[in-house]
Design a protein around this motif. Structure first.
Motif, PDB file in Angstrom:
ATOM      1  N   TYR A  70      40.233  49.261  30.204  1.00 53.03           N
ATOM      2  CA  TYR A  70      39.444  50.484  30.324  1.00 53.03           C
ATOM      3  C   TYR A  70      40.137  51.535  31.189  1.00 53.03           C
ATOM      4  CZ  TYR A  70      36.074  47.419  28.201  1.00 53.03           C
ATOM      5  OH  TYR A  70      35.468  46.550  27.342  1.00 53.03           O
TER       6      TYR A  70
ATOM      7  N   SER B 145      43.706  52.826  23.280  1.00 56.15           N
ATOM      8  CA  SER B 145      42.582  52.468  22.413  1.00 56.15           C
ATOM      9  C   SER B 145      42.368  50.967  22.583  1.00 56.15           C
ATOM     10  CB  SER B 145      42.864  52.817  20.947  1.00 56.15           C
ATOM     11  OG  SER B 145      43.864  51.973  20.410  1.00 56.15           O
TER      12      SER B 145
ATOM     13  N   GLY C  42      39.047  57.736  23.516  1.00 54.50           N
ATOM     14  CA  GLY C  42      39.037  56.912  24.710  1.00 54.50           C
ATOM     15  C   GLY C  42      37.819  57.182  25.581  1.00 54.50           C
ATOM     16  N   THR C  43      37.375  56.150  26.260  1.00 55.51           N
ATOM     17  CA  THR C  43      36.218  56.297  27.146  1.00 55.51           C
ATOM     18  C   THR C  43      36.620  56.781  28.533  1.00 55.51           C
ATOM     19  OG1 THR C  43      36.411  53.964  27.736  1.00 55.51           O
ATOM     20  CG2 THR C  43      34.901  54.521  25.960  1.00 55.51           C
ATOM     21  N   PHE C  44      37.899  57.047  28.729  1.00 53.50           N
ATOM     22  CA  PHE C  44      38.387  57.564  30.004  1.00 53.50           C
ATOM     23  C   PHE C  44      39.061  58.919  29.760  1.00 53.50           C
ATOM     24  CE2 PHE C  44      41.594  54.888  28.082  1.00 53.50           C
ATOM     25  CZ  PHE C  44      42.724  55.673  28.132  1.00 53.50           C
ATOM     26  N   SER C  45      39.263  59.666  30.812  1.00 53.95           N
ATOM     27  CA  SER C  45      39.832  61.004  30.665  1.00 53.95           C
ATOM     28  C   SER C  45      41.346  60.947  30.543  1.00 53.95           C
ATOM     29  CB  SER C  45      39.464  61.861  31.885  1.00 53.95           C
ATOM     30  OG  SER C  45      40.207  61.436  33.017  1.00 53.95           O
TER      31      SER C  45
ATOM     32  N   HIS D 251      32.853  46.390  24.426  1.00 53.76           N
ATOM     33  CA  HIS D 251      32.910  47.817  24.088  1.00 53.76           C
ATOM     34  C   HIS D 251      34.241  48.147  23.413  1.00 53.76           C
ATOM     35  CE1 HIS D 251      29.357  48.341  26.541  1.00 53.76           C
ATOM     36  NE2 HIS D 251      29.980  47.864  27.591  1.00 53.76           N
ATOM     37  N   ASP D 252      34.181  48.757  22.246  1.00 57.70           N
ATOM     38  CA  ASP D 252      35.378  49.247  21.556  1.00 57.70           C
ATOM     39  C   ASP D 252      35.549  50.736  21.819  1.00 57.70           C
ATOM     40  OD1 ASP D 252      35.512  46.742  20.361  1.00 57.70           O
ATOM     41  OD2 ASP D 252      34.432  47.386  18.568  1.00 57.70           O
ATOM     42  N   TYR D 253      36.792  51.170  21.859  1.00 66.51           N
ATOM     43  CA  TYR D 253      37.058  52.609  21.748  1.00 66.51           C
ATOM     44  C   TYR D 253      38.336  52.776  20.937  1.00 66.51           C
ATOM     45  CZ  TYR D 253      39.915  51.756  26.016  1.00 66.51           C
ATOM     46  OH  TYR D 253      40.797  51.271  26.947  1.00 66.51           O
TER      47      TYR D 253
END
Length: 429
Positions: A371, A396, A408-411, A402-404
């Protein structure tokens, strides 16, 4: 009158000795390059010729002896001896290049090795206005009528990280169906072939990347089992590696059911697993590879046959010894000269922290937590290792809970901050 005449002579001599390098839309050019240069240099030349045609609508060709642009690798090219340029700044550097305008107005492109020479050629493409993303992002080069480098122009560049590249992961939903059904249609299930890989490798070469971990899910025909993939990797100077669960450039998830016998278990079926690795090393030993050492399960899981950390550690100690023996037998008697990596990912980090001894010349590749946050930065002792340190960073991710896979779930800034922190803390191999 004498004074004025002397002044005119002086100005004329100055112009002759310090001519600028120029290209024009009505001017065909030649690139002087020895035929003995490595494949990656020849590939870069082909790309530049295509780029020159796109920008100037004029032809370019390679000549073994003379040309407007002199291309050569230090220690290999006889052409460099014929020019007056000092290339000593390339000595001792890896993958470095020098671009310099010569007194006669020609341009020198010199590399410390074949990769450096190829990157120098691609730098010239960038200078005339061709983006590395010209195909993948449809960045059409702007047409030009002329291009000039001043008589004083010189640039010397070299990488700060030796191996740079990408891992094509979770290809099930994107790359594999696009390749096998659209860009490179094939009746072979899960086909990602040389036409697709050539496009990927071209982008990597233009971006000065040199390392590739191929797609490795069960849905995809493995890289080394696909005809033509090895050849195109050699043409683009790409080092083929493999992920945290794919030792010895064997895609266990895709290959064990095809080439293996019994269970993928080094406790109870070591002879079959050893042969599985041996067959691959014999096949590709003379190619540019980075061998991942160690062992996990067939696909991103804990190894079979050993339950406790102590048991797993004992198995890995044996695995490392046997794998390096294979590299020494088929690759190089000096096994330290072969690029190797060990990846303490997930449960393997626990085994490493329990005291697993990894040979000093093997690169330790550290991972993020899936993550965006790097789990371990090298200690002073780890930074001092001959093999150095690397980073495996997810942009990715496909995995529970949790998939992304697309966004992306981060900046983007977190990625920059973490990678810069990694570099500053000695992760530079």
């Amino acid at each position: 009158m004498k004074k004025g005449f002397i002044g005119l002579v002086f100005l004329w001599v100055t112009q002759i000795c310090c001519a600028q390098f120029s290209l024009r839309s009505d001017q065909p050019i030649k690139l002087a390059c020895d035929n003995a240069e490595e494949k990656v240099v020849q590939t870069a030349l082909k790309l530049f010729i295509r780029d020159y045609q796109s920008v100037f609508s004029a032809s370019a060709a390679v000549d073994a002896r003379q040309g407007n642009i002199i291309v050569g690798t230090v220690g290999k090219s006889p052409l460099l001896k014929a020019v007056s340029a000092d290339v000593s700044a390339l000595t001792g550097k890896k993958q470095a290049f020098l671009l310099q305008v010569l007194p006669d107005g020609k341009l020198l492109v010199a590399g410390s090795d074949s990769h450096g020479t190829a990157y120098g050629i691609m730098e010239l493409s960038r200078l005339i206005g061709v983006s590395p993303w010209e195909w993948w992002a449809d960045v059409t080069p702007e047409k030009k009528t002329s291009f000039v480098l001043s008589a004083e122009y010189q640039t010397l560049q070299s990488p700060s990280v030796e191996y740079r590249g990408i891992f094509i992961n979770d290809e099930d939903w994107g790359l594999m169906p696009w390749s096998s059904q659209t860009y490179e249609p094939s009746d072979i299930k899960g086909h990602i072939g040389p036409k697709t890989n050539a496009r990927i490798f071209e982008l990597l070469l233009r971006l000065r990347a040199n390392t590739y971990w191929p797609a490795m899910h069960e849905c995809t025909l493995p890289f080394f089992l696909t005809e033509g993939n090895r050849k195109v990797a050699e043409e683009y100077g790409i080092f083929i590696g493999s992920s945290h669960c794919e030792p010895m450039v064997c895609s266990a998830a895709g290959e064990w059911r095809r080439r293996g016998q019994g269970d993928y278990d080094y406790v109870n079926n070591s002879a079959s697993v050893y042969k599985f690795w041996e067959d691959r090393v014999k096949e590709v030993a003379q190619q540019g590879n980075i061998y991942t050492l160690g062992m996990r399960g067939v696909h991103d899981g804990q190894m079979q046959g050993a339950k406790t950390v102590a048991e797993q550690k004992a198995v890995l100690e044996r695995v490392l010894k046997d794998q390096r023996g294979l590299l020494q037998k088929y690759g190089n008697k000096d096994v330290t000269a072969i690029p190797q990596a060990f990846i303490p990912y997930k449960e393997v980090l626990d085994i490493y922290n329990a005291g697993l001894q990894v040979p000093d010349d093997v690169t330790l590749i550290w991972c993020d937590d899936n993550y965006g946050y790097i789990r371990h930065f090298p200690t002073a002792e780890e930074r001092a290792r001959k093999g150095g340190n690397g980073i495996y960073y997810h942009v990715s991710y496909w995995g529970r809970p949790h998939d992304y896979l697309w966004l992306g779930t981060f900046s983007p800034y977190l990625l920059h901050q973490q990678m810069k922190l990694a570099y500053d803390r000695g992760i530079q191999k």
